[in-house]
Design a protein around this motif. Sequence first.
Motif, PDB file in Angstrom:
ATOM      1  N   PRO A 221      35.970  40.291  45.290  1.00 34.81           N
ATOM      2  CA  PRO A 221      36.720  41.523  44.995  1.00 34.81           C
ATOM      3  C   PRO A 221      36.581  41.966  43.541  1.00 34.81           C
ATOM      4  O   PRO A 221      36.580  43.176  43.262  1.00 34.81           O
ATOM      5  N   ILE A 222      36.459  41.001  42.623  1.00 32.90           N
ATOM      6  CA  ILE A 222      36.236  41.370  41.217  1.00 32.90           C
ATOM      7  C   ILE A 222      34.883  42.059  41.082  1.00 32.90           C
ATOM      8  O   ILE A 222      34.748  43.082  40.401  1.00 32.90           O
ATOM      9  N   GLY A 223      33.874  41.503  41.753  1.00 35.43           N
ATOM     10  CA  GLY A 223      32.558  42.131  41.739  1.00 35.43           C
ATOM     11  C   GLY A 223      32.587  43.514  42.340  1.00 35.43           C
ATOM     12  O   GLY A 223      31.921  44.439  41.842  1.00 35.43           O
ATOM     13  N   LEU A 224      33.382  43.712  43.402  1.00 36.94           N
ATOM     14  CA  LEU A 224      33.477  45.039  44.023  1.00 36.94           C
ATOM     15  C   LEU A 224      34.153  46.027  43.088  1.00 36.94           C
ATOM     16  O   LEU A 224      33.743  47.192  43.001  1.00 36.94           O
ATOM     17  N   ALA A 225      35.176  45.571  42.367  1.00 31.58           N
ATOM     18  CA  ALA A 225      35.833  46.451  41.398  1.00 31.58           C
ATOM     19  C   ALA A 225      34.853  46.891  40.316  1.00 31.58           C
ATOM     20  O   ALA A 225      34.848  48.058  39.902  1.00 31.58           O
ATOM     21  N   VAL A 226      34.007  45.963  39.866  1.00 29.55           N
ATOM     22  CA  VAL A 226      32.987  46.302  38.880  1.00 29.55           C
ATOM     23  C   VAL A 226      31.979  47.283  39.481  1.00 29.55           C
ATOM     24  O   VAL A 226      31.484  48.189  38.796  1.00 29.55           O
ATOM     25  N   ALA A 227      31.690  47.130  40.784  1.00 30.87           N
ATOM     26  CA  ALA A 227      30.734  48.029  41.443  1.00 30.87           C
ATOM     27  C   ALA A 227      31.217  49.471  41.429  1.00 30.87           C
ATOM     28  O   ALA A 227      30.415  50.407  41.298  1.00 30.87           O
ATOM     29  N   PHE A 228      32.528  49.693  41.562  1.00 30.10           N
ATOM     30  CA  PHE A 228      33.057  51.059  41.501  1.00 30.10           C
ATOM     31  C   PHE A 228      32.737  51.703  40.145  1.00 30.10           C
ATOM     32  O   PHE A 228      32.391  52.880  40.076  1.00 30.10           O
ATOM     33  N   ALA A 229      32.842  50.921  39.082  1.00 24.72           N
ATOM     34  CA  ALA A 229      32.502  51.445  37.751  1.00 24.72           C
ATOM     35  C   ALA A 229      31.001  51.656  37.628  1.00 24.72           C
ATOM     36  O   ALA A 229      30.542  52.612  36.988  1.00 24.72           O
ATOM     37  N   ALA A 230      30.224  50.763  38.270  1.00 27.68           N
ATOM     38  CA  ALA A 230      28.770  50.819  38.127  1.00 27.68           C
ATOM     39  C   ALA A 230      28.158  52.031  38.815  1.00 27.68           C
ATOM     40  O   ALA A 230      27.100  52.507  38.391  1.00 27.68           O
ATOM     41  N   VAL A 231      28.803  52.549  39.870  1.00 31.84           N
ATOM     42  CA  VAL A 231      28.245  53.745  40.515  1.00 31.84           C
ATOM     43  C   VAL A 231      28.565  55.003  39.700  1.00 31.84           C
ATOM     44  O   VAL A 231      27.889  56.024  39.844  1.00 31.84           O
ATOM     45  N   GLU A 232      29.585  54.938  38.849  1.00 29.62           N
ATOM     46  CA  GLU A 232      29.873  56.061  37.957  1.00 29.62           C
ATOM     47  C   GLU A 232      28.916  56.072  36.774  1.00 29.62           C
ATOM     48  O   GLU A 232      28.513  57.131  36.290  1.00 29.62           O
ATOM     49  N   ASN A 233      28.553  54.881  36.321  1.00 27.94           N
ATOM     50  CA  ASN A 233      27.604  54.720  35.225  1.00 27.94           C
ATOM     51  C   ASN A 233      26.813  53.456  35.493  1.00 27.94           C
ATOM     52  O   ASN A 233      27.405  52.394  35.730  1.00 27.94           O
ATOM     53  N   ALA A 234      25.489  53.538  35.475  1.00 32.46           N
ATOM     54  CA  ALA A 234      24.654  52.400  35.856  1.00 32.46           C
ATOM     55  C   ALA A 234      24.931  51.164  35.008  1.00 32.46           C
ATOM     56  O   ALA A 234      24.682  50.038  35.447  1.00 32.46           O
ATOM     57  N   TYR A 235      25.443  51.373  33.801  1.00 32.23           N
ATOM     58  CA  TYR A 235      25.736  50.227  32.930  1.00 32.23           C
ATOM     59  C   TYR A 235      27.146  49.678  33.145  1.00 32.23           C
ATOM     60  O   TYR A 235      27.571  48.766  32.437  1.00 32.23           O
ATOM     61  N   GLY A 236      27.851  50.215  34.121  1.00 35.94           N
ATOM     62  CA  GLY A 236      29.210  49.767  34.377  1.00 35.94           C
ATOM     63  C   GLY A 236      29.304  48.305  34.779  1.00 35.94           C
ATOM     64  O   GLY A 236      30.352  47.674  34.589  1.00 35.94           O
ATOM     65  N   PHE A 237      28.209  47.746  35.309  1.00 38.24           N
ATOM     66  CA  PHE A 237      28.242  46.334  35.699  1.00 38.24           C
ATOM     67  C   PHE A 237      28.446  45.420  34.496  1.00 38.24           C
ATOM     68  O   PHE A 237      28.843  44.254  34.645  1.00 38.24           O
ATOM     69  N   LEU A 238      28.189  45.936  33.293  1.00 40.43           N
ATOM     70  CA  LEU A 238      28.387  45.128  32.089  1.00 40.43           C
ATOM     71  C   LEU A 238      29.865  44.768  31.883  1.00 40.43           C
ATOM     72  O   LEU A 238      30.178  43.876  31.087  1.00 40.43           O
TER      73      LEU A 238
END
Length: 248
Positions: A221-238
Amino acid sequence: MASGAVDLVGPGRPQSALDPDAQQRIDDRRARRSRSLAARERSAAGLLGGGFLAAALLAALLLPGSERSPGPAVVALLVAAYALAFMLDFEVGTGSAPPTQVVLVPMLFVAPVAWVPLLVAAGILVANLVEHWRGTLHRERVLIRFANGWYVLGPVLVLGLAGEAPPAISSAPLYLGALAAQFGVDFASAAVHERLTLGVSPRIQFRAMSLVWLVDAALAPIGLAVAFAAVENAYGFLLALPLILLLS
């Protein structure tokens, strides 16, 4: 990927509380990292390590195409983040549970799904080379550790065949199916590996891996929360990096 029995080493249970057989497997696992491969391990390296690389290439060639086009910098950072997480080899009982889930999940939504096994393979390679350079991993063990990547094929096949889409809470059943597929492939590959190299029975392996799956299920679930940010900005996974650095 886990190995061996299930006795948990933790704050409430010192390592000395393990039964002698489990303790011996932990000690052997630590010592093997700096040793050359035994004959049985060489067979496993070719079958499982080489097999994963072949499967990763086939996934890239055969899974449906993608409209995602992350830049080279994003791809390089995804690989580096996965390598960093992979090197955090936390012991869970007699096995290990690196926190790669917090990088893998956003990777599944940032990169083309078909690329993900190859990106995981690249991350494992980078981690192996760093650990070999540090003197903590024998060079012959670089290939066999690719066997740890098999688990990624489960969610890749589920999400790839379902069609790429941004993360959504409404897709929770699909994500649970992907996680279940991850656990199934992970168990199959680990059971074969431990049977070939150490003679561990699938029953014991299943008990050992239940602890590793608990860790992965908690981190997903933490990874999924990060994924929501990553689709807004490709660097969101950082955004996952502070957690990885804290764990390190």
